[in-house]
Design a protein around this motif. Sequence first.
Motif, short mmCIF file in Angstrom:
data_model
loop_
_atom_site.label_atom_id
_atom_site.label_comp_id
_atom_site.label_asym_id
_atom_site.label_seq_id
_atom_site.Cartn_x
_atom_site.Cartn_y
_atom_site.Cartn_z
N ALA A 127 -39.99 96.68 -55.41
CA ALA A 127 -39.53 95.59 -54.53
C ALA A 127 -40.32 95.54 -53.23
O ALA A 127 -39.78 95.17 -52.18
CB ALA A 127 -38.02 95.72 -54.26
N THR A 128 -41.58 95.90 -53.30
CA THR A 128 -42.46 95.88 -52.13
C THR A 128 -43.47 94.76 -52.28
O THR A 128 -44.49 94.90 -52.95
CB THR A 128 -43.16 97.24 -51.95
OG1 THR A 128 -42.17 98.27 -51.81
CG2 THR A 128 -44.04 97.24 -50.71
N GLY A 129 -43.16 93.62 -51.68
CA GLY A 129 -44.06 92.48 -51.75
C GLY A 129 -43.31 91.18 -51.81
O GLY A 129 -42.14 91.12 -52.21
N LEU A 130 -43.96 90.11 -51.40
CA LEU A 130 -43.39 88.76 -51.43
C LEU A 130 -44.22 87.83 -52.31
O LEU A 130 -44.07 86.61 -52.24
CB LEU A 130 -43.32 88.19 -50.01
CG LEU A 130 -42.32 88.86 -49.07
CD1 LEU A 130 -42.50 88.34 -47.65
CD2 LEU A 130 -40.89 88.63 -49.54
N PRO A 331 -51.77 100.17 -56.38
CA PRO A 331 -52.55 100.59 -55.21
C PRO A 331 -52.11 99.94 -53.90
O PRO A 331 -52.15 100.60 -52.85
CB PRO A 331 -53.98 100.18 -55.58
CG PRO A 331 -53.89 99.30 -56.77
CD PRO A 331 -52.63 99.69 -57.48
N VAL A 332 -51.70 98.69 -53.92
CA VAL A 332 -51.25 98.05 -52.68
C VAL A 332 -49.92 98.65 -52.24
O VAL A 332 -49.70 98.93 -51.06
CB VAL A 332 -51.13 96.52 -52.86
CG1 VAL A 332 -50.61 95.88 -51.57
CG2 VAL A 332 -52.48 95.92 -53.24
N PRO A 390 -54.69 90.83 -50.47
CA PRO A 390 -53.29 91.07 -50.84
C PRO A 390 -52.34 91.39 -49.69
O PRO A 390 -51.19 90.96 -49.72
CB PRO A 390 -53.38 92.26 -51.80
CG PRO A 390 -54.67 92.93 -51.47
CD PRO A 390 -55.60 91.84 -51.04
N VAL A 391 -52.78 92.12 -48.69
CA VAL A 391 -51.86 92.55 -47.64
C VAL A 391 -51.64 91.44 -46.61
O VAL A 391 -50.50 91.12 -46.24
CB VAL A 391 -52.37 93.84 -46.96
CG1 VAL A 391 -51.46 94.22 -45.80
CG2 VAL A 391 -52.43 94.98 -47.98
N GLU A 392 -52.71 90.83 -46.14
CA GLU A 392 -52.58 89.84 -45.07
C GLU A 392 -51.81 88.60 -45.54
O GLU A 392 -50.92 88.12 -44.84
CB GLU A 392 -53.95 89.41 -44.56
CG GLU A 392 -53.87 88.40 -43.41
CD GLU A 392 -55.22 87.92 -42.93
OE1 GLU A 392 -55.25 87.10 -41.99
OE2 GLU A 392 -56.25 88.34 -43.50
N SER A 395 -48.17 89.28 -45.95
CA SER A 395 -47.53 89.36 -44.63
C SER A 395 -47.23 87.97 -44.09
O SER A 395 -46.17 87.73 -43.51
CB SER A 395 -48.42 90.13 -43.67
OG SER A 395 -47.85 90.17 -42.38
N ARG A 396 -48.14 87.03 -44.29
CA ARG A 396 -47.92 85.67 -43.80
C ARG A 396 -46.70 85.04 -44.45
O ARG A 396 -45.94 84.30 -43.79
CB ARG A 396 -49.16 84.83 -44.09
CG ARG A 396 -50.37 85.17 -43.22
CD ARG A 396 -51.53 84.24 -43.55
NE ARG A 396 -52.72 84.54 -42.76
CZ ARG A 396 -53.84 83.83 -42.80
NH1 ARG A 396 -53.93 82.78 -43.63
NH2 ARG A 396 -54.86 84.14 -42.05
N LEU A 397 -46.49 85.30 -45.74
CA LEU A 397 -45.34 84.71 -46.43
C LEU A 397 -44.02 85.23 -45.86
O LEU A 397 -42.99 84.57 -46.00
CB LEU A 397 -45.42 85.00 -47.94
CG LEU A 397 -46.51 84.26 -48.70
CD1 LEU A 397 -46.50 84.66 -50.17
CD2 LEU A 397 -46.35 82.74 -48.58
N GLY A 398 -44.03 86.38 -45.20
CA GLY A 398 -42.82 86.94 -44.62
C GLY A 398 -42.58 86.57 -43.17
O GLY A 398 -41.70 87.13 -42.52
N THR A 399 -43.34 85.61 -42.65
CA THR A 399 -43.25 85.24 -41.24
C THR A 399 -41.83 84.94 -40.81
O THR A 399 -41.39 85.34 -39.72
CB THR A 399 -44.16 84.01 -40.96
OG1 THR A 399 -45.51 84.34 -41.28
CG2 THR A 399 -44.06 83.58 -39.51
N TYR A 400 -41.08 84.22 -41.63
CA TYR A 400 -39.73 83.78 -41.24
C TYR A 400 -38.63 84.51 -42.01
O TYR A 400 -37.47 84.09 -41.98
CB TYR A 400 -39.61 82.27 -41.45
CG TYR A 400 -40.65 81.49 -40.70
CD1 TYR A 400 -40.70 81.51 -39.31
CD2 TYR A 400 -41.63 80.75 -41.38
CE1 TYR A 400 -41.68 80.83 -38.61
CE2 TYR A 400 -42.60 80.05 -40.68
CZ TYR A 400 -42.63 80.10 -39.30
OH TYR A 400 -43.59 79.41 -38.60
#
Length: 603
Positions: A127-130, A331-332, A390-392, A395-400
């Motif tokens: 459950a690590t990721g959006l 890996p991510v 993958p990381v950046e 992260s943007r998708l989790g802004t709100y």
Amino acid sequence: MDEANHVTETVAAIVAAHRVGTMTPAQTVARSYQRIRDRGDPAIFISLRDEKDAIAEAARLAAKDPAQLPLCGVPVAVKDNIDAKGLPTTAACPAFSYVPSHDSTAIAKLRAAGAIIIGKTNLDQFATGLVGVRSPYGIPRNPLRDDLVPGGSSSGSAIAVSAGLVPLALGTDTAGSGRVPAMLNNIVGLKPSLGLISTAGLVPACRTLDCISVFSLTVDDAMTALQVLAGPDAADPFSRNRPLAGITAFPATLKLGVPKSGQLIFFGDRESEKAYGEACRRWQALGARLVEFDLEPFYETARLLYEGPWVAERYLVIRDLLASAPDAIHPVTREITAAGSRLTAAETFSALYRLQALRRVAERTFAECEAIVLPTAPTVYSTAQVLANPVELNSRLGTYTNFVNLLDLCGLALPAAMRPDGAPFGITLLAPAGHDAQLASIGRAFHADTRLPIGSNALPQPPLAAPPDTAHDEIPIAVVGAHLSGMALNGELTALDARLLEETVTAPDYKLYALDTTPPKPGMLRVEAGAGRAIRLELWAMSPAAFGTFVAAIPPPLSIGTIRLADGREAKGFIVEPVAIDRARDISAYGGWRAFMAEKAKA
């Protein structure tokens, strides 16, 4: 799809069909399995239950009264970090897989309500990721636009609902995993208040922030599921006794918070920016008044999630696997969680102190409005874009979304528009914990007003059912003590057929005292405006006859007076005679009777 299938897509329509006999639960379950085969995407489900076994369980429901089963024969998909007996739990990591000996509390409640578990769905590992691309079981195809990411971490569950494979699915939501996939699949994502649904039997991501979420085609379906799932659980130390009110009519007055000009971030996506503006104008047309608030403290809170000590909670879950078989972890995921091993206790406490200060700022924001409305995500990305960065982009998708559980808020993700490029756009309503039903009551009206099709199959929204609003001859009454849900005298209300409307708070004009009575009761005294505290209470509704009976039985020094609520409304409720507080203990600092009694029980 044929027209007959069009009218039995939602939970409400399926249950109604089963109750009148136009379809049987066994037929509905068989239809789900056929649709899974027709979909032909092996990355949606990690494991499927044996079809004959599921159909047999559905057939056995014929021996039960369907009127007593709110989810009678409803097929449900379950994110594969939630235990369901008979199916392995993998958290999308084969090396972690185990077969649970019993159901999680949430699954047990679904089964008791007549739901049929179909299978376990794919997810971003642990459950690590959006994004929905961090799984060894493949990347599920977005049913709206094949090139877009499906959204994560609850990718399979969201797609299963959007594609019509099941009408209801469970996800989880720690940082947005129940909301971002909802937007990317044009469905509803309900992120409940923390502790409202038991997490016993859930593989944790961050135990202090995790919650089980609900995906559905309509808000009403999500609330039907939430009413089944909600409730305290002794098996979950993070469970909280939160009364869940029912859906009500759209309020005559509604204040919604929107960020100050220039504070929203869309990463150059003009279509999403335009869609958010149109959503705000839709709220205004519905009668809402938009008030500006400062979004910067919320952004700061969001940064704490992955830059602060909460990464250590994710590390705790997989540290043994990291030590013994690090290559078994994506890996991510490995890169993100390994950083949690380096955090110090001092850094943890420093972050906790800052979070508490930010929570106070958020409280002041919600004192000015009933809820805030934000984009669910600022933009959309293709699978190719995310795999390249993958990381950046994740992260943007989790802004709100990243700040929501840290601030103890509840959320409701709603479809808002289909962009000209075929990508979906959604908004999320956020409010303090305990206001789940309030968000549903206003969110359902917004979703209906969009007239968007539901899911990815271009199906029309069903007519919006009239809410069971307070009847004209009912009288609302505010209770603050022993009559609260689950407390010693609550039976006096339910015996008079009173209905719980909502949980709310008074204006900060009251003090609360612990009286010397049996059973223990509080007394609430009105003081000078602003000189007291906001006291938590419940609003109930009852008939005039029941109200008269109830009031007649109230013993001194308590009586019924007019209570002023934080949002300006007034209601009849319990007050205490001033003479009775001379030797009583002032417990106003607890903010309510339930918190005081909980502290007393620990002593």
